[in-house]
Design an enzyme around this catalytic site. Structure first.
Site, PDB file in Angstrom:
ATOM      1  N   GLY A 184      60.632  46.715  53.615  1.00  0.00           N
ATOM      2  CA  GLY A 184      61.185  47.578  52.593  1.00  0.00           C
ATOM      3  C   GLY A 184      62.521  48.226  52.907  1.00  0.00           C
ATOM      4  N   ASP A 185      62.903  48.275  54.184  1.00  0.00           N
ATOM      5  CA  ASP A 185      64.197  48.849  54.570  1.00  0.00           C
ATOM      6  C   ASP A 185      64.772  47.996  55.702  1.00  0.00           C
ATOM      7  OD1 ASP A 185      66.391  50.486  54.729  1.00  0.00           O
ATOM      8  OD2 ASP A 185      65.365  52.191  55.630  1.00  0.00           O
ATOM      9  N   LEU A 186      64.806  46.697  55.475  1.00  0.00           N
ATOM     10  CA  LEU A 186      65.056  45.741  56.543  1.00  0.00           C
ATOM     11  C   LEU A 186      66.544  45.470  56.739  1.00  0.00           C
ATOM     12  CD1 LEU A 186      63.349  44.193  58.601  1.00  0.00           C
ATOM     13  CD2 LEU A 186      63.444  42.222  57.088  1.00  0.00           C
TER      14      LEU A 186
END
Length: 281
Positions: A184-186
């Site tokens: 999700g926040d890669l």
């Protein structure tokens, strides 16, 4: 310091700030851990996300050693450097992680709060019955577009391209896919490289489209990205036309950056929106 002693059950010998409210903490018993201070909902969301992402055959994820109130304690990732072999292994393991799925688009990790976070920006993890295109527009793009405009970081006319993307999302989204289990926040800063390979940290985990994780990995550049993507496709080939959809999936993190850091990202946001629209012809 007393709080840490109570949580860790051991005297603290030394702390070294790592940024983002985190510190490397050396304990008197010889252990070294990472301790992050954040508000309670952020700690709960990150702890649940880390646990959810630890799947057999998936990327390495630090073990949660303790999470309570405003303190998260995880194992320390050993230092290392990226190389092609580790990058290929990351691609294969990401495909495995995504394939583990999620209950719905927008569904958060089991036991995690609905009020989650992406970086320092609030993010709601609310399961949706809608197709990905509708969920992405209504639960991810439009709320952050409103925040950016309300804060004065994006003029009304500067968000028009994003609104056009939202209106056309069903035709821009590509073939339907089931919800994937996303980090999700890669972005590249949340991939740590050790001698044993890549580790994922600081997730904003939820059910989403697998192309979003990969597009975010490309947003600010990542070591050996082509190798990561090639290895990913060996395990789980992406749908035809996926390169043209990269800007579409980058709109959400770019909107988050406008919300968090101001209008310096407005130009990049608008360029991504225009690219997404051009891809549809």
């Amino acid at each position: 310091m007393n709080v840490l002693v109570n949580v860790l059950g051991c005297a603290v010998r030394r702390q070294v700030a790592l940024g983002g409210g985190a510190a490397r903490v050396e304990l008197a018993d010889g252990r070294t851990v990472v301790v992050k201070r954040a508000e309670a909902s952020a700690v709960a969301a990150e702890a649940a996300g880390l646990r959810w992402l630890r799947v057999p055959g998936g990327p390495a994820v630090p073990e949660v050693l303790d999470d309570r109130a405003e303190l998260l304690v995880t194992e320390l990732v050993p230092a290392g450097a990226p190389d092609p072999a580790s990058a290929a292994e990351l691609g294969r393991r990401l495909a495995t992680l995504h394939g583990c799925g999620a209950a719905a688009f927008g569904a958060g990790p089991p036991g995690g709060p609905e009020r989650a976070w992406i970086g320092r920006a609030p993010m709601h993890n609310t399961p949706s019955r809608a197709p990905w295109a509708e969920w992405y527009a209504t639960d991810r793009l439009l709320p952050y577009l409103r925040q950016a405009r309300d804060a004065g970081d994006l003029a009304v006319e500067e968000g028009v391209e994003v609104e056009r993307v939202c209106a056309r999302l069903p035709e821009l989204a590509g073939p339907a896919e089931p919800p994937a289990r996303l980090h999700g926040d890669l972005w590249s800063g949340n991939v740590l490289w050790s001698a044993e390979g890549a580790w994922l940290i600081d997730p904003a985990a939820h059910g989403g489209h697998r192309e979003t994780d990969l597009a975010m990995l490309a947003l600010f550049g990542s070591p050996h990205l082509a190798t990561v993507l090639d290895a990913y496709q060996e395990v789980a080939p992406l749908a035809a036309g996926w390169p043209a959809r990269v800007p579409l999936h980058q709109l959400f993190p770019l909107l988050v950056h406008v919300v968090l850091f101001g209008r310096s990202y407005a130009g990049q946001l608008r360029a991504a929106a225009r690219s997404a629209l051009r891809a549809a012809g």
